[in-house]
Design an enzyme around this catalytic site. Structure first.
Site, PDB file in Angstrom:
ATOM      1  N   HIS A 140       7.151  -0.520  -2.474  1.00  0.00           N
ATOM      2  CA  HIS A 140       6.661   0.467  -1.502  1.00  0.00           C
ATOM      3  C   HIS A 140       7.496   1.738  -1.565  1.00  0.00           C
ATOM      4  O   HIS A 140       6.965   2.856  -1.704  1.00  0.00           O
ATOM      5  CB  HIS A 140       6.711  -0.148  -0.101  1.00  0.00           C
ATOM      6  N   GLU A 141       8.813   1.587  -1.474  1.00  0.00           N
ATOM      7  CA  GLU A 141       9.701   2.754  -1.510  1.00  0.00           C
ATOM      8  C   GLU A 141       9.730   3.382  -2.903  1.00  0.00           C
ATOM      9  O   GLU A 141       9.918   4.600  -3.035  1.00  0.00           O
ATOM     10  CB  GLU A 141      11.108   2.340  -1.086  1.00  0.00           C
ATOM     11  N   HIS A 144       7.004   5.920  -2.943  1.00  0.00           N
ATOM     12  CA  HIS A 144       7.379   7.161  -2.263  1.00  0.00           C
ATOM     13  C   HIS A 144       8.263   8.032  -3.148  1.00  0.00           C
ATOM     14  O   HIS A 144       8.087   9.259  -3.223  1.00  0.00           O
ATOM     15  CB  HIS A 144       8.124   6.837  -0.970  1.00  0.00           C
TER      16      HIS A 144
END
Length: 495
Positions: A140-141, A144
């Site tokens: 997820h990160e 980003h």
């Protein structure tokens, strides 16, 4: 008791870690070196939280974020489309959940189900759960960070954390750079996390579908099942019982080629009486070890169908009381016969199934109560296992798998590990995508909603205060609806 033990262990760990940290920071001989170590390693400790922060991955993020610029732009633009659609769907579904609950018509399956170790999460699967959380958080990160580099926004650093028992990850992005870029570019960064969570779900589903094909060189399927776990000290454990790695092909004549067959055969054995076995009367009289007193009185009729008759007087572990009928005498007769020798004979349901010319035969049945069954389990080249008891004990004591190893070197539990991990990835990564995309304070949905309202309303509404008002109303509604669903889920779990 188990939940209390887990809570005590977790609290004890964090209390000890916090006290050690305070001591090392305050003790004059260790304070300087300890603080220098924490600063150099990027580790920080607070109450029930351990964090690690580093900048060593920044160059890797830059290289990956600049790889195939056109593809990366299309990739994260697809993430924007997914994020906006998912936000609308999440709000609709969560609203429907609250609406149905208020109308006292809750749906059968909760959309949000809190996972609590020791409550609705088996303790033997905690490792899967924590590892899945870490993998989903990292990717997820990672999304980003790559999207930020792609949009020329500086990534300051990356970190991991452990909050009580739950691991996670975070990425620090330059707020100044992020606020000055266009809303569509902001959306690519904000939606990248939930987009990657959705991709994880798709990849895990694909892995589950292709798993049987990928395991063909190492495992066989469709012929039998393999024992993957046996509860210790159960009725089927021990040297003569079932062992991990045993291939099971039959339960009392019921063919077992898959896990579904295994459970179906157990259900059939519970529903139907134990099969009989054909034996000639001469062999019955020869093998019968009943006492003379019992033989003289064994012609009496059972007082009720569930009555258990013990004509062996519990003198042997190898013999069992059987009942049968003969043509010349209508009453039930009993005989104490060796269980293994008797069950090796052909099976039968009626006396007519045992007809042979010139030899009078009978169909002998175990004299058992309504719940007890005598099951003959074929497992590999070992002698058949004779299970005497409630088939439910067999159901709860033995775990089986469809994948039978072709070699003793191949681990029996590997397919189960892969399947379980993929299922956790699907459920947890999907849940993270659904929750994170909701326009709620402190979630990605808050910033997705902010950038989307700016992008769509700025051409039509010049007043920034009105745009902020619309954004605030959506944000408050999303926060309240998510809190309501969490409350309902917690109430359902503990009520």
């Amino acid at each position: 008791m188990l939940q209390t033990t887990w809570i005590a262990l977790v609290l004890g760990f964090w209390s000890s870690l916090y006290l050690i940290d305070v001591f090392l920071k305050t003790y004059h001989q260790t304070a300087r070196y300890y603080l220098h170590l924490l600063e150099g390693s990027g580790i920080s400790l607070s109450i029930c939280q351990l964090r690690w922060y580093t900048t060593c991955f920044n160059r890797a993020f830059v290289r990956l974020g600049q790889f195939k610029p056109t593809f990366m732009r299309i990739w994260f633009s697809m993430g924007v489309v997914f994020g906006l659609i998912a936000m609308v769907i999440s709000l609709f579904v969560l609203t429907l959940m609250v609406f149905n609950t208020l109308r006292r018509q809750p749906v059968e399956q909760q959309v949000l189900t809190p996972v609590m170790p020791g409550v609705n999460l088996p303790t033997n699967q905690i490792s899967y759960y924590l590892l899945t959380l870490l993998v989903c958080g990292l990717l997820h990160e990672f999304g980003h960070a790559l999207a930020a580099v792609r949009e020329q926004v500086r990534v300051n650093g990356f970190g991991l954390f452990l909050l009580i028992l739950y691991p996670g990850a975070f990425v620090e992005i330059s707020t100044e750079h992020l606020q000055v870029i266009a809303p569509i570019r902001q959306l690519r960064i904000y939606c990248a996390g939930v987009w990657h969570n959705f991709i994880i779900v798709l990849l895990a589903l694909l892995a589950l579908v292709l798993l049987p094909i990928g395991l063909i060189p190492f495992y066989t399927t469709g012929i039998s099942v393999v024992v993957s776990n046996v509860v210790q000290n159960s009725a089927v454990s021990g040297p003569r019982g079932l062992a991990v790695g045993d291939p099971v092909t039959s339960i009392s004549g019921c063919r077992v080629t898959s896990v579904d067959d295994w459970y179906n055969c157990i259900r059939v054995s519970m529903r139907e009486n134990t099969l009989g076995h054909c034996m000639s009367l001469d062999i019955i009289r020869e093998l019968d070890t009943s006492s003379a007193n019992f033989k003289n009185n064994s012609t009496r009729r059972l007082s009720r169908p569930s009555q258990f008759v013990d004509c062996c007087n519990k003198t042997s572990n190898t013999h069992l009381c059987f009942m049968y009928h003969i043509r010349s005498f209508p009453e039930t007769k009993f005989a104490c016969l060796p269980a293994r020798t008797t069950t090796d004979r052909p099976t039968c349901k009626f006396r007519s199934d045992c007809y042979t010319p010139k030899v009078e035969s009978a169909c002998v049945y175990p004299a058992l109560d309504n719940k007890t069954r005598l099951l003959r389990i074929l497992h590999g080249r070992k002698p058949p296992l004779l299970f005497l008891g409630d088939p439910l004990d067999l159901h709860y004591s033995v775990a089986v798998s469809n994948y039978v190893p072709k070699s003793s070197v191949v681990p029996v539990g590997l397919p189960y590990v892969i399947e379980t991990f993929c299922k956790y990835l699907i459920s947890l990564s999907g849940a993270l995508a659904i929750i994170n995309v909701v326009p709620c304070y402190a979630l990605d949905g808050q910033w997705i909603c902010r950038a989307f309202t700016e992008m769509t309303l700025r051409p039509f509404i010049a007043d920034a205060e009105i745009r902020n008002l619309v954004y605030s109303v959506i944000l408050i509604y999303g926060t309240l609806i998510l809190l309501a669903n969490v409350t309902i889920a917690m109430w359902t779990l503990f009520s």
